[in-house]
Structure formats: C-alpha cells, structure tokens
Design a protein around this motif. Structure first.
Motif, short mmCIF file in Angstrom:
data_model
loop_
_atom_site.label_atom_id
_atom_site.label_comp_id
_atom_site.label_asym_id
_atom_site.label_seq_id
_atom_site.Cartn_x
_atom_site.Cartn_y
_atom_site.Cartn_z
N LEU A 60 0.83 -1.21 0.00
CA LEU A 60 0.00 0.00 0.00
C LEU A 60 0.86 1.26 0.00
CD1 LEU A 60 -2.93 -1.00 2.38
CD2 LEU A 60 -3.08 -0.44 -0.06
N VAL A 61 2.00 1.21 0.67
CA VAL A 61 2.93 2.34 0.63
C VAL A 61 3.43 2.54 -0.80
CG1 VAL A 61 5.23 3.13 1.36
CG2 VAL A 61 3.61 2.25 3.05
N VAL A 62 3.81 1.45 -1.44
CA VAL A 62 4.30 1.52 -2.82
C VAL A 62 3.20 2.09 -3.73
CG1 VAL A 62 5.04 0.14 -4.81
CG2 VAL A 62 5.99 -0.33 -2.54
N GLU A 63 2.00 1.54 -3.63
CA GLU A 63 0.91 1.98 -4.50
C GLU A 63 0.52 3.43 -4.23
OE1 GLU A 63 -0.61 0.69 -7.20
OE2 GLU A 63 0.96 -0.81 -7.03
N THR A 64 0.51 3.82 -2.97
CA THR A 64 0.16 5.21 -2.64
C THR A 64 1.18 6.16 -3.25
OG1 THR A 64 -0.90 4.49 -0.59
CG2 THR A 64 -0.31 6.82 -0.76
N ALA A 65 2.46 5.85 -3.07
CA ALA A 65 3.51 6.70 -3.64
C ALA A 65 3.41 6.75 -5.16
CB ALA A 65 4.88 6.20 -3.20
N ARG A 66 3.23 5.61 -5.77
CA ARG A 66 3.12 5.56 -7.24
C ARG A 66 1.95 6.39 -7.73
NH1 ARG A 66 0.30 2.75 -11.36
NH2 ARG A 66 -0.96 1.62 -9.86
N ARG A 67 0.81 6.22 -7.10
CA ARG A 67 -0.40 6.93 -7.53
C ARG A 67 -0.25 8.44 -7.34
NH1 ARG A 67 -4.49 3.76 -10.05
NH2 ARG A 67 -4.02 1.63 -9.44
N VAL A 68 0.35 8.86 -6.23
CA VAL A 68 0.55 10.29 -6.00
C VAL A 68 1.51 10.85 -7.04
CG1 VAL A 68 1.48 12.02 -4.39
CG2 VAL A 68 -0.05 10.21 -3.55
N LEU A 69 2.59 10.14 -7.33
CA LEU A 69 3.53 10.61 -8.35
C LEU A 69 2.89 10.63 -9.73
CD1 LEU A 69 6.85 8.92 -7.21
CD2 LEU A 69 6.36 11.38 -7.28
N ASP A 70 2.09 9.61 -10.05
CA ASP A 70 1.40 9.61 -11.34
C ASP A 70 0.46 10.80 -11.46
OD1 ASP A 70 2.64 7.28 -12.18
OD2 ASP A 70 0.88 5.99 -11.90
N TYR A 84 8.12 -0.07 -10.69
CA TYR A 84 7.37 0.98 -11.39
C TYR A 84 8.30 2.02 -12.02
CZ TYR A 84 2.98 -0.70 -9.45
OH TYR A 84 1.87 -1.45 -9.13
N GLY A 85 9.60 1.77 -11.92
CA GLY A 85 10.56 2.71 -12.50
C GLY A 85 10.71 4.00 -11.71
N ILE A 86 10.39 3.97 -10.43
CA ILE A 86 10.48 5.16 -9.58
C ILE A 86 11.85 5.17 -8.90
CG2 ILE A 86 9.52 6.40 -7.60
CD1 ILE A 86 6.83 4.94 -8.26
N PRO A 87 12.68 6.14 -9.21
CA PRO A 87 13.98 6.21 -8.54
C PRO A 87 13.82 6.63 -7.08
CG PRO A 87 13.75 8.02 -10.11
CD PRO A 87 12.51 7.18 -10.21
N VAL A 88 14.63 6.03 -6.22
CA VAL A 88 14.59 6.32 -4.79
C VAL A 88 16.00 6.70 -4.33
CG1 VAL A 88 14.16 5.39 -2.47
CG2 VAL A 88 12.71 4.68 -4.39
N ARG A 89 16.09 7.83 -3.65
CA ARG A 89 17.32 8.19 -2.94
C ARG A 89 17.04 7.93 -1.47
NH1 ARG A 89 21.16 11.57 -5.60
NH2 ARG A 89 22.38 11.36 -3.69
N HIS A 90 17.76 7.01 -0.92
CA HIS A 90 17.53 6.53 0.44
C HIS A 90 18.57 7.16 1.37
CE1 HIS A 90 17.30 2.70 3.19
NE2 HIS A 90 16.68 3.73 3.74
N PHE A 91 18.10 7.97 2.31
CA PHE A 91 18.96 8.60 3.29
C PHE A 91 18.61 8.06 4.67
CE2 PHE A 91 18.83 11.58 -0.19
CZ PHE A 91 20.13 12.03 -0.29
N VAL A 92 19.63 7.85 5.49
CA VAL A 92 19.42 7.51 6.89
C VAL A 92 19.90 8.68 7.73
CG1 VAL A 92 20.12 6.03 8.81
CG2 VAL A 92 19.61 5.02 6.60
N LEU A 93 18.98 9.21 8.53
CA LEU A 93 19.36 10.25 9.48
C LEU A 93 19.82 9.53 10.74
CD1 LEU A 93 16.50 12.85 8.99
CD2 LEU A 93 18.60 12.53 7.70
N HIS A 94 21.06 9.74 11.08
CA HIS A 94 21.69 9.04 12.21
C HIS A 94 22.02 10.04 13.30
CE1 HIS A 94 24.27 6.25 14.35
NE2 HIS A 94 25.14 7.23 14.45
#
Length: 174
Positions: A61-71, A99-109
């Motif tokens: 659902l997180v994936v689909e929500t993000a995809r739909r919002v970006l679309d 879905y071809g959505i690029p992700v930049r993954h940051f960890v706040l430490h």
C-alpha cells in the motif's frame, strides 16, 4: 523520484522532511505512517501487532500510494519513515523500482545519547515515549547489519533539521 528519510525515532526525519520539501521545487511530503494509521482504523481490527509495518498489506500500500501520488501530481515525494526490517525495505524499494520510480535513500543518524535526549524532550508524542525508546536497539542492529550500507548516512547528532535538509538537497545535486 522519492527521497526516503529513514532512521529511528528522534533522528529528525519528520522535521528534516519538511525542510527538504521546502528546498526542493515541485515536491511533497508523503508520510507512510498515514498508510499504517489507515490500517489501524479498520474495524474490527486486523490481527494484533506491535507495529503496523508487520501487516503484509502495509508495504504494497505504501508503494501503490507513492506511485499513484507521483502519477497524479508528478514531482518528488519526500517520505520520512523508519524501516528497520531489511525484508520490508527490499519489498518497498523493489516495488518502487518495479514501477521505474527512482529512490534516494537517506538515513538520518544520531548517537544513542542524542536520540535519548531528543526522545526525552519530545513535545509532540510526549517525553520518554516507550514506543520510541523501544526502537533504539533495533535501529543500532539494523545500522550495523544492513541499513547504513544501503543508504546515504547523514549524521544529525550536531545538525539542526534545516542543516540536515541542506546536506540532503546538496547530495541530490539541487
């Protein structure tokens, strides 16, 4: 594109995410916790768990929500959300990649004492939240085992959220 801000409670994800959004033109904040809250509101409730991320529907659902919002809206999504289970991160990041959505993954430490101090002084969820404190050790374990190798680490121990956001946006080349 998605800018995913990971890290444990007290690292500054939500506040930093707001600053990142302000610095990135055509961006929006999508808090995946809201997807979990929707699942928590189902009545009668889903099977008991101490964390909605353990419910199998949450991740797709997180994936689909993000995809739909970006679309729908385009631009960049800034997503502040703790994900400490490697399998869950793989499911989410793999779903977005599918879905071809690029992700930049940051960890706040931040170091453990800084995290404890921030959690103790939290005025939103309340001081010394047992839920938040319970994730300090799982975060340390995930950081050692996989998380820091999977993401760009931004040490927020001595940074304000605005400074952390500036580093993230600079890393994005913007």
């Amino acid at each position: 594109m998605i800018v995913w801000l990971n890290g444990t409670h007290g690292a500054g994800k939500t506040t930093t995410g707001t600053h990142v959004q302000r610095l990135l033109p055509d961006s929006r904040v999508l808090d995946a916790e809201k997807v979990g809250e929707t699942l928590m509101d189902i009545r009668p409730g889903l099977p008991g768990t101490d964390n909605f991320q353990h419910w199998p529907p949450w991740r797709p659902l997180v994936v689909e929500t993000a995809r739909r919002v970006l679309d729908y809206a385009g631009g960049t999504l800034v997503m502040p959300m703790t994900v400490l289970v490697e399998e869950y991160w793989r499911e989410i990041s793999g779903g977005l990649a599918g879905y071809g959505i690029p992700v930049r993954h940051f960890v706040l430490h931040a170091d453990r004492e800084t995290l404890r101090r921030r959690i103790a002084g939290d005025t939103v969820t309340g001081p010394d939240s047992p839920f938040r404190l319970r994730y300090l050790e799982p975060y340390a374990r995930a950081a050692r085992d996989w998380l820091h190798a999977e993401a760009e680490v931004v040490d927020t121990t001595h940074l304000t959220p605005a400074q952390a956001a500036g580093r993230i946006v600079a890393a994005l080349g913007r």
